[in-house]
Design an enzyme around this catalytic site. Structure first.
Site, mmCIF file in Angstrom:
data_model
loop_
_atom_site.group_PDB
_atom_site.id
_atom_site.type_symbol
_atom_site.label_atom_id
_atom_site.label_comp_id
_atom_site.label_asym_id
_atom_site.label_seq_id
_atom_site.Cartn_x
_atom_site.Cartn_y
_atom_site.Cartn_z
ATOM 1 N N ILE A 1 22.834 48.866 31.153
ATOM 2 C CA ILE A 1 22.036 47.649 31.289
ATOM 3 C C ILE A 1 22.567 46.704 32.351
ATOM 4 C CG2 ILE A 1 21.156 47.705 28.924
ATOM 5 C CD1 ILE A 1 23.268 45.633 28.177
ATOM 6 N N GLY A 2 23.678 47.028 32.985
ATOM 7 C CA GLY A 2 24.172 46.112 34.005
ATOM 8 C C GLY A 2 25.444 46.578 34.660
ATOM 9 N N ASP B 1 32.256 32.521 39.191
ATOM 10 C CA ASP B 1 31.173 33.428 39.594
ATOM 11 C C ASP B 1 29.870 33.012 38.920
ATOM 12 O OD1 ASP B 1 30.043 35.429 41.074
ATOM 13 O OD2 ASP B 1 30.622 37.052 39.731
ATOM 14 N N GLU C 1 30.990 48.599 34.337
ATOM 15 C CA GLU C 1 29.612 48.844 33.939
ATOM 16 C C GLU C 1 29.378 48.299 32.532
ATOM 17 O OE1 GLU C 1 28.733 53.090 36.026
ATOM 18 O OE2 GLU C 1 30.253 53.050 34.451
ATOM 19 N N GLY D 1 28.910 44.599 35.874
ATOM 20 C CA GLY D 1 29.674 43.368 35.948
ATOM 21 C C GLY D 1 30.656 43.393 37.098
ATOM 22 N N THR D 2 31.441 42.312 37.216
ATOM 23 C CA THR D 2 32.400 42.192 38.309
ATOM 24 C C THR D 2 33.399 43.324 38.294
ATOM 25 O OG1 THR D 2 32.181 39.803 38.164
ATOM 26 C CG2 THR D 2 34.052 40.638 39.396
ATOM 27 N N PHE D 3 33.837 43.737 37.093
ATOM 28 C CA PHE D 3 34.882 44.741 37.011
ATOM 29 C C PHE D 3 34.492 45.928 36.154
ATOM 30 C CE2 PHE D 3 37.232 40.902 38.116
ATOM 31 C CZ PHE D 3 37.915 41.361 39.228
#
Length: 478
Positions: free
Chosen positions: A91-92, A217, A98, A94-96
């Site tokens: 579903i996404g 962020d 999945e 992220g910065t660091f």
């Protein structure tokens, strides 16, 4: 003089001259600190060779490999295995890591699994992930994402492969992210919906700053909305604690400058500031607020120079008149140099005129619609209080921006229609999760006039990326 004679001399009369110090010019060096396996490090004159003649660099690589093997094979008795959860779909990103939608096999509870990327880690568990876990445990607030637990998955491959031991942050699942919601033209939001979500956003950000933490962020993709209509700040991969000086005394600490996704990055960061504070998050909140009406990021540059030019074009020229300290920024000279200056002068602030045409709403009918749920956008009076809040959130000078505490208590939130407890009525009209819209259909890639996207952070460099796919984008203000 031999060691035997030296020690014998210690027992002679104290009236005798003390013996000379032993000659150490050619004395043998003491043994070096042992590596794993009992072998020693080479001396500085050993030419990169260990005492047994092997190459030192190869020796160190082997020892690091041994450490990684121990890390991969370790067991963690106080955390559960990720097999407790059944992954359903991605579903996404992220910065660091999945993010996956998953179901607990024992309880049926739906959760989000954030996989911590370990492929490029050479020193075990990344410090950024440790920070995120610690902060989320500290930040218990309705408008901040909930950390349920940390799970692990054992290594399934050989050492050095991408199948090494992996860790997951188990988070409470939210139905939507704000970027996906705003990218869907079928979703219509009233004034009270916008006001409620901005109230939640400022409340969560205020909690963050009162806890001495910078998010670093802020963007629509990092704002989640639960199925019961509660907005939550998420993705703390770049967040970090900050030092608040008492009465401004003492030296200001230095932080890394390469933070905040480019389209939401404030002018002080673009000019190289490393002594920033909470106002960088406030700028991001202002960008998100404007996006509630524009339905796309308001300043979409593909380089830091272009982003500064777009800020100048929308918010006015950056100079000492509007920001006295700007000339002291580390990159001021470089960015203002001709002929291709990133800081054009003579630009007027057009943000109010651009936004006031979007911020026009009917006043709610106090009898038939006391909460303003059915307020529609059209040619009536501009919401001046909303415009004023947006103006100060996007002030060029960070010292002129409000704190998150001041923004949360802004008069706009106390005028009709006042914020609701949640936006569940809006969520009830959305049949599918907007994560699927974001990931599956590329909502970020469809935002803006030029079919581009909200940039994703660079995973390997562990910071927001400046890169925009070539040929897909042209610099633009909404």
């Amino acid at each position: 003089m031999s060691a035997q004679n030296y020690h014998a001399g210690l027992h002679q009369s104290s009236t005798q001259r003390p013996p000379k110090r032993p000659n150490t010019e050619h004395a043998q060096e003491p043994p070096k600190r042992a590596l794993i396996g009992g072998q020693t490090t080479p001396s500085s004159s050993g030419g990169g060779q260990t005492p047994n003649g092997t190459n030192y660099e190869l020796e160190v690589k082997q020892q690091l490999s041994n450490y990684q093997k121990l890390f991969d094979q370790a067991t963690y008795p106080f955390i559960r295995d990720v097999s407790t959860y059944e992954k359903l779909n991605k579903i996404g990103q992220g910065t660091f890591g999945e993010v996956f939608k998953a179901r607990c096999k024992n309880t049926g509870r739906m959760v989000a699994l954030k996989k911590i990327l370990m492929e490029n880690e050479k020193e075990g568990f990344p410090i950024t992930a440790l920070r995120e876990v610690k902060m989320l445990e500290q930040l218990k607030h309705p408008n901040i994402t909930d950390l349920i637990e940390v799970c692990s998955a054992k290594s399934t491959g050989t050492t050095g492969s991408k199948d090494r031991a992996t860790f997951y942050l188990v988070m409470a699942l939210c139905a939507h992210d704000l970027a996906g919601l705003l990218s869907n033209p079928k979703i219509r939001m009233s004034l009270v919906h916008i006001k409620t979500m901005m109230k939640h956003l400022m409340s969560g950000l205020n909690k963050l700053h009162r806890s001495k933490i910078l998010h670093r962020d802020m963007k629509a993709a990092n704002v989640l909305i639960s199925k019961d209509g509660i907005l939550k700040l998420a993705d703390f991969g770049l967040a970090r604690p900050f030092v608040q000086r008492e009465n401004g005394a003492g030296p200001r600490p230095l932080y890394t400058n390469r933070v905040v996704t480019l389209w939401y990055r404030p002018p002080e960061l673009l000019l190289g500031d490393r002594q920033y504070g909470t106002k960088i998050d406030v700028w991001g909140a202002g960008c998100i607020m404007a996006e509630m009406w524009t339905r796309q990021p308001i300043m979409q540059g593909d380089t830091e120079q272009k982003q500064l030019q777009l800020i100048s074009g929308l918010c006015g020229s950056i100079n000492k008149d509007v920001w006295p300290n700007c000339v002291n920024m580390p990159l001021w000279s470089a960015m203002s140099s001709e002929p291709n200056s990133a800081l054009p002068q003579g630009k007027y602030r057009i943000l109010p005129n651009k936004m006031k045409n979007l911020m026009k709403f009917d006043a709610p009918d106090s009898k038939t619609d006391p909460f303003g749920k059915n307020v529609k956008q059209h040619d009536s009076a501009t919401d001046d209080d909303a415009l004023h809040l947006l103006e100060i959130l996007l002030a060029i000078d960070p010292d002129k921006r409000p704190t998150s505490d001041e923004a949360e208590d802004d008069i706009w939130f106390f005028k009709d229609p006042v914020p609701m407890a949640n936006v569940q009525d809006l969520m009830d009209t959305i049949p599918n999760s907007q994560f699927e819209y974001t990931v599956g259909k590329g909502a970020h890639a469809n935002r803006g006039r030029h079919q581009n996207a909200q940039q994703r952070p660079n995973q390997q460099q562990a910071r927001p990326s400046n890169a925009i796919p070539a040929g897909q984008y042209r610099d633009t203000i909404f």
